[in-house]
Enzyme design. Structure first.
Site, PDB file in Angstrom:
ATOM      1  N   ASN A  44       1.062  -1.871   0.072  1.00 21.95           N
ATOM      2  CA  ASN A  44       0.064  -0.255   0.150  1.00 21.95           C
ATOM      3  C   ASN A  44       0.687   1.730   0.151  1.00 21.95           C
ATOM      4  OD1 ASN A  44      -2.507  -2.039   0.300  1.00 21.95           O
ATOM      5  ND2 ASN A  44      -2.628  -1.933   2.313  1.00 21.95           N
ATOM      6  N   LYS A 123      -5.796   4.812  -0.941  1.00 21.52           N
ATOM      7  CA  LYS A 123      -5.767   4.242   0.544  1.00 21.52           C
ATOM      8  C   LYS A 123      -5.286   5.334   1.265  1.00 21.52           C
ATOM      9  CE  LYS A 123      -5.390   0.519   3.490  1.00 21.52           C
ATOM     10  NZ  LYS A 123      -5.020  -0.315   3.018  1.00 21.52           N
ATOM     11  N   ASN A 127      -6.289   6.039   4.666  1.00 21.29           N
ATOM     12  CA  ASN A 127      -5.104   5.609   6.162  1.00 21.29           C
ATOM     13  C   ASN A 127      -4.865   6.798   6.707  1.00 21.29           C
ATOM     14  OD1 ASN A 127      -5.645   2.817   5.606  1.00 21.29           O
ATOM     15  ND2 ASN A 127      -3.608   3.044   5.152  1.00 21.29           N
TER      16      ASN A 127
END
Length: 166
Positions: A44, A123, A127
């Site tokens: 990620n 993402k 986050n």
């Protein structure tokens, strides 16, 4: 065993190493990477592809982003708390379809992406907003979602991130 102790030839190596340690990990496993080894990074992070390009040909690189929620039970032990998905893209000429098929047989809900970089930024935005806010409020993501103005706060922060990326 440590990465340096691994032996053999592999068609695919899945990297889950955090971005700051990726370069060292690839250095430590260079003895098992051949020109026929594909590397799939699912950590990620931003910048992973560029790090991988220092070690292998672009045609050997696949990148993905995971959207699974989990919680820490104990050090080294997590529990998946819902359903999720993985978006995956071959960066060069690698054939991602057999990898997608194998991962889907394992129940990981993988789709091919035409722009995994956008999914990775998405993402990263999630986050960077949810992780600190849930820690500050001592709540998991579901509990945070039920909090009064939590989503408004999140959306305002995401709008700021979007302005930086645009």
């Amino acid at each position: 065993m440590t990465a340096k102790e691994i032996d053999g030839k592999f068609d695919l190596i899945i990297l889950l190493t955090k971005t700051p340690q990726l370069d060292m990990m690839l250095t430590d496993i260079k003895h098992i990477i051949t020109k026929n080894t594909n590397l799939l990074v699912l950590s990620n992070g931003l910048g992973n592809i560029e790090v991988m390009e220092k070690h292998v040909n672009r045609n050997q690189i696949l990148a993905g982003v995971t959207l699974w929620t989990s919680e820490l039970i104990n050090p080294g032990e997590i529990r998946v708390t819902g359903t999720g998905s993985i978006k995956l893209q071959a960066i060069g000429e690698a054939n991602a379809k057999p990898i997608v098929s194998a991962l889907n047989k394992a129940g990981l809900n993988v789709t091919l992406s035409q722009n995994v970089i956008e999914a990775i930024w998405h993402k990263a935005g999630i986050n960077s907003v949810l992780n600190p806010l849930t820690v500050l409020l001592d709540a998991n993501i579901a509990e945070f979602g039920m909090a009064g103005n939590g989503m408004d706060l999140s959306l305002n922060i995401l709008d700021e991130i979007k302005k930086l990326v645009s």
